[in-house]
Design a protein around this motif. Structure first.
Motif, PDB file in Angstrom:
ATOM      1  N   CYS A  48      -7.359   0.350  40.125  1.00  0.00           N
ATOM      2  CA  CYS A  48      -6.374   0.382  39.046  1.00  0.00           C
ATOM      3  C   CYS A  48      -7.103   0.100  37.733  1.00  0.00           C
ATOM      4  O   CYS A  48      -7.881  -0.855  37.632  1.00  0.00           O
ATOM      5  CB  CYS A  48      -5.291  -0.664  39.273  1.00  0.00           C
ATOM      6  SG  CYS A  48      -4.227  -0.329  40.695  1.00  0.00           S
ATOM      7  N   THR A  49      -6.869   0.940  36.732  1.00  0.00           N
ATOM      8  CA  THR A  49      -7.527   0.783  35.438  1.00  0.00           C
ATOM      9  C   THR A  49      -6.482   0.725  34.326  1.00  0.00           C
ATOM     10  O   THR A  49      -5.334   1.130  34.514  1.00  0.00           O
ATOM     11  CB  THR A  49      -8.476   1.959  35.161  1.00  0.00           C
ATOM     12  OG1 THR A  49      -7.709   3.171  35.040  1.00  0.00           O
ATOM     13  CG2 THR A  49      -9.488   2.122  36.282  1.00  0.00           C
ATOM     14  N   THR A  50      -6.886   0.217  33.173  1.00  0.00           N
ATOM     15  CA  THR A  50      -5.960   0.095  32.054  1.00  0.00           C
ATOM     16  C   THR A  50      -5.791   1.402  31.288  1.00  0.00           C
ATOM     17  O   THR A  50      -4.890   1.524  30.466  1.00  0.00           O
ATOM     18  CB  THR A  50      -6.441  -0.995  31.076  1.00  0.00           C
ATOM     19  OG1 THR A  50      -7.781  -0.691  30.659  1.00  0.00           O
ATOM     20  CG2 THR A  50      -6.425  -2.367  31.748  1.00  0.00           C
ATOM     21  N   VAL A  51      -6.656   2.372  31.536  1.00  0.00           N
ATOM     22  CA  VAL A  51      -6.551   3.676  30.869  1.00  0.00           C
ATOM     23  C   VAL A  51      -6.018   4.701  31.861  1.00  0.00           C
ATOM     24  O   VAL A  51      -6.561   4.873  32.952  1.00  0.00           O
ATOM     25  CB  VAL A  51      -7.926   4.137  30.334  1.00  0.00           C
ATOM     26  CG1 VAL A  51      -7.813   5.522  29.700  1.00  0.00           C
ATOM     27  CG2 VAL A  51      -8.452   3.138  29.305  1.00  0.00           C
ATOM     28  N   ALA A  52      -4.954   5.387  31.501  1.00  0.00           N
ATOM     29  CA  ALA A  52      -4.340   6.361  32.405  1.00  0.00           C
ATOM     30  C   ALA A  52      -5.200   7.601  32.527  1.00  0.00           C
ATOM     31  O   ALA A  52      -5.620   8.179  31.520  1.00  0.00           O
ATOM     32  CB  ALA A  52      -2.957   6.740  31.872  1.00  0.00           C
ATOM     33  N   PRO A  53      -5.492   8.048  33.758  1.00  0.00           N
ATOM     34  CA  PRO A  53      -6.210   9.312  33.938  1.00  0.00           C
ATOM     35  C   PRO A  53      -5.455  10.460  33.271  1.00  0.00           C
ATOM     36  O   PRO A  53      -4.230  10.391  33.092  1.00  0.00           O
ATOM     37  CB  PRO A  53      -6.242   9.484  35.467  1.00  0.00           C
ATOM     38  CG  PRO A  53      -6.178   8.073  35.992  1.00  0.00           C
ATOM     39  CD  PRO A  53      -5.244   7.369  35.039  1.00  0.00           C
ATOM     40  N   LEU A  54      -6.148  11.518  32.919  1.00  0.00           N
ATOM     41  CA  LEU A  54      -5.563  12.622  32.160  1.00  0.00           C
ATOM     42  C   LEU A  54      -4.387  13.269  32.892  1.00  0.00           C
ATOM     43  O   LEU A  54      -3.472  13.787  32.253  1.00  0.00           O
ATOM     44  CB  LEU A  54      -6.627  13.683  31.859  1.00  0.00           C
ATOM     45  CG  LEU A  54      -7.748  13.234  30.899  1.00  0.00           C
ATOM     46  CD1 LEU A  54      -8.767  14.348  30.742  1.00  0.00           C
ATOM     47  CD2 LEU A  54      -7.152  12.847  29.551  1.00  0.00           C
ATOM     48  N   GLU A  55      -4.418  13.282  34.239  1.00  0.00           N
ATOM     49  CA  GLU A  55      -3.373  13.961  34.981  1.00  0.00           C
ATOM     50  C   GLU A  55      -2.100  13.129  35.136  1.00  0.00           C
ATOM     51  O   GLU A  55      -1.117  13.588  35.728  1.00  0.00           O
ATOM     52  CB  GLU A  55      -3.878  14.367  36.372  1.00  0.00           C
ATOM     53  CG  GLU A  55      -4.145  13.199  37.319  1.00  0.00           C
ATOM     54  CD  GLU A  55      -5.558  12.654  37.192  1.00  0.00           C
ATOM     55  OE1 GLU A  55      -5.997  11.904  38.084  1.00  0.00           O
ATOM     56  OE2 GLU A  55      -6.243  12.985  36.183  1.00  0.00           O
ATOM     57  N   CYS A  56      -2.079  11.927  34.583  1.00  0.00           N
ATOM     58  CA  CYS A  56      -0.923  11.034  34.752  1.00  0.00           C
ATOM     59  C   CYS A  56       0.172  11.362  33.764  1.00  0.00           C
ATOM     60  O   CYS A  56      -0.072  11.729  32.619  1.00  0.00           O
ATOM     61  CB  CYS A  56      -1.332   9.575  34.553  1.00  0.00           C
ATOM     62  SG  CYS A  56      -2.457   8.966  35.806  1.00  0.00           S
ATOM     63  N   THR A  57       1.408  11.169  34.229  1.00  0.00           N
ATOM     64  CA  THR A  57       2.571  11.225  33.354  1.00  0.00           C
ATOM     65  C   THR A  57       2.941   9.785  33.004  1.00  0.00           C
ATOM     66  O   THR A  57       3.098   8.966  33.896  1.00  0.00           O
ATOM     67  CB  THR A  57       3.761  11.900  34.063  1.00  0.00           C
ATOM     68  OG1 THR A  57       3.425  13.259  34.312  1.00  0.00           O
ATOM     69  CG2 THR A  57       5.007  11.836  33.203  1.00  0.00           C
ATOM     70  N   VAL A  58       3.046   9.484  31.718  1.00  0.00           N
ATOM     71  CA  VAL A  58       3.303   8.119  31.282  1.00  0.00           C
ATOM     72  C   VAL A  58       4.733   8.018  30.750  1.00  0.00           C
ATOM     73  O   VAL A  58       5.148   8.815  29.916  1.00  0.00           O
ATOM     74  CB  VAL A  58       2.316   7.678  30.181  1.00  0.00           C
ATOM     75  CG1 VAL A  58       2.591   6.239  29.763  1.00  0.00           C
ATOM     76  CG2 VAL A  58       0.896   7.838  30.686  1.00  0.00           C
ATOM     77  N   LEU A  59       5.500   7.070  31.273  1.00  0.00           N
ATOM     78  CA  LEU A  59       6.875   6.865  30.817  1.00  0.00           C
ATOM     79  C   LEU A  59       6.895   6.321  29.403  1.00  0.00           C
ATOM     80  O   LEU A  59       6.084   5.485  29.025  1.00  0.00           O
ATOM     81  CB  LEU A  59       7.591   5.883  31.752  1.00  0.00           C
ATOM     82  CG  LEU A  59       7.692   6.311  33.221  1.00  0.00           C
ATOM     83  CD1 LEU A  59       8.350   5.197  34.018  1.00  0.00           C
ATOM     84  CD2 LEU A  59       8.447   7.604  33.367  1.00  0.00           C
TER      85      LEU A  59
END
Length: 232
Positions: free
Chosen positions: A220-231
């Protein structure tokens, strides 16, 4: 009851009633590995961290094992993301669409078709986590420039029919942390596989509200991977 995902004096940050991260003297927990108490024990703020369940002593963190899970509702109607936030499932295995908020003085309850109900004293919550811990934005770094992501709430497509944690781990050749199948578009859920010659132990976990699962790093990282959808 203490807050979830917070470093306690015993250097553990409970993420639900039975699992925790270690802090190693830092103010923030290290989220690269999830530790789980033995059956019959729960995460506390005491020196031993895990103590036998005791009705007179609640765990440090409420139960978050059903947070974000459509399966918490018998008809896969919706998923609770916190005490008052939810997302619709429409019969699917993963929630989709925008995040909803329960009216004032109500809580998200996966045991009810009403979605939001008036809380009853002593009744456990479906997702016992504060609303302000639900991700609302993400900051990603590219080279030396930081930019704020405002990704659409519509999840990106995932591949493959749903698989249980045991099915996922049965296809792996070594222990590690792997994506769920289908992949969680919000990069919160992941599968922990412990593989030996005699036994495969498989469990599904979720990253903390401020972190995302990075399959490449298996953490688990504090930066969202590019393929993630962020709410948001």
């Amino acid at each position: 009851m203490s807050a979830c995902n917070v470093c306690q004096t015993n250097q553990a940050a409970c993420i639900n009633s039975t699992s925790f991260y270690l802090c190693f003297g830092d103010a923030m927990p290290h989220t690269d590995h999830v530790y789980t108490c033995l059956d019959g024990f729960e995460c506390t703020d005491r020196t031993a961290i895990c103590l036998q369940k005791n009705a007179q002593r609640p765990p440090s963190c409420g139960d978050t094992s059903k947070c974000g899970l459509c399966s918490a509702h018998r008809n896969y109607k919706f998923a609770c993301h916190s005490k008052r936030t939810f997302q619709m499932c429409y019969g699917a295995a993963r929630p989709v669409g925008p995040l909803g908020t329960c009216p004032e003085n109500t809580v998200c309850d996966a045991t009810s078709d009403l979605v939001c109900v008036t809380p009853i004293t002593g009744q456990p919550l479906t997702c016992d986590i504060n609303d302000d811990l639900v991700i609302t934005s993400s900051t990603s770094t590219t080279s030396s420039t930081s930019t704020t992501s405002t990704t659409s709430t519509t999840p990106k497509p995932t591949d493959g029919p749903p698989q249980t944690a045991q099915q996922v781990c049965a296809q792996k050749t070594k222990s590690g942390l792997y994506e769920t199948v289908p992949r969680d578009p919000y990069c919160k859920r992941y599968i922990s596989c412990h593989i030996t010659a005699k036994k495969i132990t498989a469990r599904e976990y979720g990253c903390t509200a401020s972190s995302f699962f990075d399959a490449e790093r298996q953490s688990c990282t504090t930066v969202a991977p590019l393929e993630c959808t962020v709410l948001f």
